[in-house]
Every structure is written in structure tokens, then in C-alpha cells.
Design an enzyme around this catalytic site. Structure first.
Site, PDB file in Angstrom:
ATOM      1  CG  ASP A   1      -2.155  -0.926   0.923  1.00  0.00           C
ATOM      2  OD1 ASP A   1      -2.589  -1.001  -0.240  1.00  0.00           O
ATOM      3  OD2 ASP A   1      -2.610  -1.588   1.868  1.00  0.00           O
TER       4      ASP A   1
ATOM      5  CG  ASP B   1      -7.650  -3.600  -2.412  1.00  0.00           C
ATOM      6  OD1 ASP B   1      -8.038  -4.595  -3.039  1.00  0.00           O
ATOM      7  OD2 ASP B   1      -8.036  -3.340  -1.270  1.00  0.00           O
TER       8      ASP B   1
HETATM    9  N1  GLY Z   1      -7.413  -1.367   0.415  1.00  0.00           N
HETATM   10  C1  GLY Z   1      -8.158  -1.827   1.514  1.00  0.00           C
HETATM   11  C2  GLY Z   1      -9.597  -1.522   1.417  1.00  0.00           C
HETATM   12  O1  GLY Z   1     -10.074  -1.057   0.401  1.00  0.00           O
HETATM   13  O2  GLY Z   1     -10.291  -1.741   2.396  1.00  0.00           O
END
Ligand code: GLY
Length: 386
Positions: free
Chosen positions: A97, A158
């Protein structure tokens, strides 16, 4: 509903309300970072240690760009200092992330202020993201240790919003490693996370030792074969950005198809349930999925050819989602509210904030409003020279 004069004044009002709330939040939050809330609407505050802290910085930069008030820029720069410290301490960076964290903090500072130290920090972030590259499988591992039997072979949808950081680093340095990893990971995601009916898996597993594809499944969705609405939104925006960064028409086509699936599964008020499999009255919504999808669709509209037959439906859906968020979900008029949009869902099946403010929902709502009102485009890629 389309872009027009009537909703132009609504976008402006919604942005001004968000700017006012952010000014109040600066005092409330101090040096800490908002994450999510429960239905009570009180943001959980935390140190710079999770995947969400960049969104607060991104909101501050957007407020600065809208208002010109240096107080927002100074506060945003304080968050960049915190991200610098996090990088120096290599604290909680062993995950994918990194794009969410650094594109919206130091990356935004570079885009807005051309600050050389912010550029260097963002390049360090890109190099940190490269540590997640797994050459055997040709993907970026999402979470956990490389030798973890489960997480070691896992990609998640994601990540497509983290990948733009690598394209940015390639453009800055000319180092093709960044571009090659970004393209390989995006191709892998397209091949295995996207299903034949244009829906998506949240995650996909590969054999760690051979890279052999094993199975799609979910982490935050209802069940493995269901469609987690936020995952579909990450996908449609992520592939639109992949097209912006590469010019590969296959990515544009994938984004368009994911968008059409999203639109076809929206309820009457244009804000999805947290998973398309639980689309029934009374189930939790996810306003953050609508905000992300709206940004993705607005990016897509800027890229589809003028005569494309899907343009009209995509423009109507994007504007209707943002209008519904502003009219039905926002806290406009509630001066004490901390967040901008209610009814986001974090992790419903684990009972984590299934109905509250999500800081990323607030960020993407404001990004969407700024796209509509100012034709600006967030901080996921370098702005074209004017
Ligand atoms: N990237 C984690 C979420 O969307 O909860």
C-alpha cells in the site's frame, strides 16, 4: 444526469463544506491521522502506521488547491514530514500500500510545489514498493512475509492504485525496472482478477515456488465468487490509470467493462451495497466504493473517444453517484460532523466499521468533486505541462 450548470453549483457547495470541515478537523486531529469511524461518526485517530494515512494528506492538498489557503499546505507538509520519518524508520512499510501512502503525500507535494525533497522521498517509496515484486510469479505480493504459505502468493485488486507510483518513478528516472514491474503486475491482475462476466475477484493466489495460478478468492467480500463493490471500484479506476500510464488499449477496455458491470449493479440511489451479492434493502452500503468508482469513471470519460457509445451512460452514472453522495450521504449542513460522507463500509464480515466514515471515502469524494468542478485529476500521475 450529466455535467451541467445546476450541478456545478452543487459541486461547489459540497467542496466548500468539505473545506470548512477540514479546517475544523485540523484542530481536532492534531498530529494524528483519521482512519475510519463507527456509526457514531467519531473518527478513530492513529499514528502514521496503517495503509490509510495518505488520504488525510491528500484531502489537505486538495483543500489547499481549491482554497489557496496556505494553512492547508503547511498541514499537508507536516504529514509529509511524518511520512519521511516513517520511511527513515522503515516502519510498517512491508506491504503493497505504498502508493496509497506516498502518492497522496510527498507525491502530491512534488506535483503541486515541485519540492525536490518530496520528489526524492516519493522515489524512495517507489523503491520500497519494488520490494514486493516476486519474479517467479511476476506479481507484487500484497501482504505479509514472502515465505508466508498463504499471503506469499497473493495479489489483490486494490494494488492497481499503488502501481501508478511505479509508472511515475519510471518517468522520473528512466529506469525501466519500474515500468516493467508495473506492466507485468497489471497484466497478471487483468488475467486472473477479472472474470469473464466483467466482475472481479478481490484476491488471487499463486503457488509461491512456481508462480502457478491457483484460485481466486476474497478477503473483504461476501464470499469467494461474489463481487466486493469496493474491489470492483479499485479495478475500474486502476485500469483507467494503467491506460493513462501506458496507452495500452486493453487496459482501457477492461476499465470500461468493469465500469459497465458496476453501473448495471447499482441500486436506485446510485450508491452500491458493500458487496453486489447482498443487494437488498437494509444491507450495508459502501459510499466509499461509489466515490472511488466515480473518480475512475471520470478518468475513463477523459480517455474514451468522443463518439464512444458508452460515454453517455458512464457520464450519467458518475454524476448521479456524486450527486447522490452529496444529497443523500454527505454531512453538508452538519457543522459538527467530522467526515464528508456517511455509510462507508470497511470490513463487514469482520464487523470492522461496517457503517461509518472512511477517510479514503472522504478523499475520493473530494477528488471526484474537484474533477467535476475544476477538471482537476487527483495526484495519481504527473500533470501535463501547461
Ligand atoms: N485497500 C483496503 C480496502 O479497500 O479496504
Amino acid at each position: 444526469m450529466k455535467r451541467n450548470e445546476r450541478n456545478d453549483s452543487m459541486w461547489k457547495r459540497a467542496i466548500e463544506d468539505a473545506v470548512t470541515k477540514t479546517r475544523a478537523n485540523l484542530l481536532r486531529f492534531g498530529e494524528q491521522f483519521p482512519h475510519v469511524s463507527e456509526a457514531d461518526g467519531v473518527y478513530q485517530l492513529q499514528d502514521n502506521s496503517d495503509w490509510t494515512e495518505g488520504f488525510w494528506g491528500g484531502i489537505l492538498w486538495l483543500c489547499y488547491e481549491y482554497s489557496g489557503d496556505r494553512a492547508f499546505a503547511e498541514a499537508a507538509k507536516k504529514t509529509v514530514a511524518s511520512f519521511r520519518q516513517r520511511m527513515e524508520n522503515n516502519f510498517q512499510l512491508n506491504h503493497h500500500d505504498i502508493g496509497f501512502l506516498y502518492s497522496l503525500s510527498s507525491g502530491a507535494q512534488w506535483i503541486i510545489e515541485r519540492d525536490e525533497a518530496a520528489r526524492r522521498l516519493t522515489l524512495q517509496a517507489a523503491e520500497t514498493l519494488m520490494r514486493r515484486w516476486r519474479p517467479k510469479g511476476q506479481y507484487l505480493q500484497a501482504w505479509g512475509r514472502e515465505d508466508d504459505p498463504d499471503d506469499g502468493g497473493r495479489i489483490i485488486i486494490d494494488c492497481l492504485l499503488n502501481v501508478p507510483l511505479l509508472h511515475w518513478a519510471f518517468r522520473q528516472t528512466g529506469d525501466s525496472r519500474y515500468r516493467d514491474v508495473a506492466v507485468s503486475h497489471t497484466d497478471k491482475s487483468r488475467k486472473y482478477l477479472i472474470r469473464g462476466d466483467d466482475s472481479s475477484y478481490h484476491t488471487f493466489h499463486f503457488a509461491r515456488d512456481t508462480g502457478y495460478p491457483l484460485r481466486g478468492n476474497t478477503f473483504q467480500g461476501e464470499h469467494d465468487g461474489s463481487v466486493w463493490s469496493r474491489g470492483q471500484a479499485w479495478g475500474l479506476y486502476g485500469f483507467a490509470l494503467a491506460y493513462v500510464n501506458t496507452g495500452n488499449e486493453a487496459y482501457l477496455e477492461t476499465s470500461r467493462r468493469l465500469a459497465n458491470y458496476f453501473i448495471a449493479n447499482l441500486p436506485n440511489d446510485h450508491v452500491p451495497y458493500w458487496d453486489f451479492a447482498v443487494a437488498e434493502e437494509g444491507a450495508y452500503r459502501d459510499s466509499s466504493a461509489a466515490a472511488i468508482a466515480a473518480c475512475g469513471m471520470l478518468e475513463l470519460l477523459d480517455r474514451l473517444s468522443p463518439g464512444h457509445p458508452d460515454r453517455s451512460a458512464i457520464e450519467t452514472a458518475a454524476c448521479s453517484m456524486v450527486q447522490s453522495l452529496a444529497e443523500r450521504y454527505s454531512t453538508i449542513g452538519d457543522a459538527d460532523a467530522q467526515g464528508f460522507i456517511r455509510h462507508g463500509a470497511y470490513h463487514v464480515k469482520r464487523g470492522l466499521s461496517p457503517d461509518g466514515f472512511m477517510i479514503w471515502g472522504d478523499y475520493f469524494y473530494l477528488e471526484a468533486l474537484m474533477r467535476l468542478e475544476r477538471r482537476s485529476r487527483g495526484y495519481w500521475y504527473e500533470r501535463p505541462a501547461t
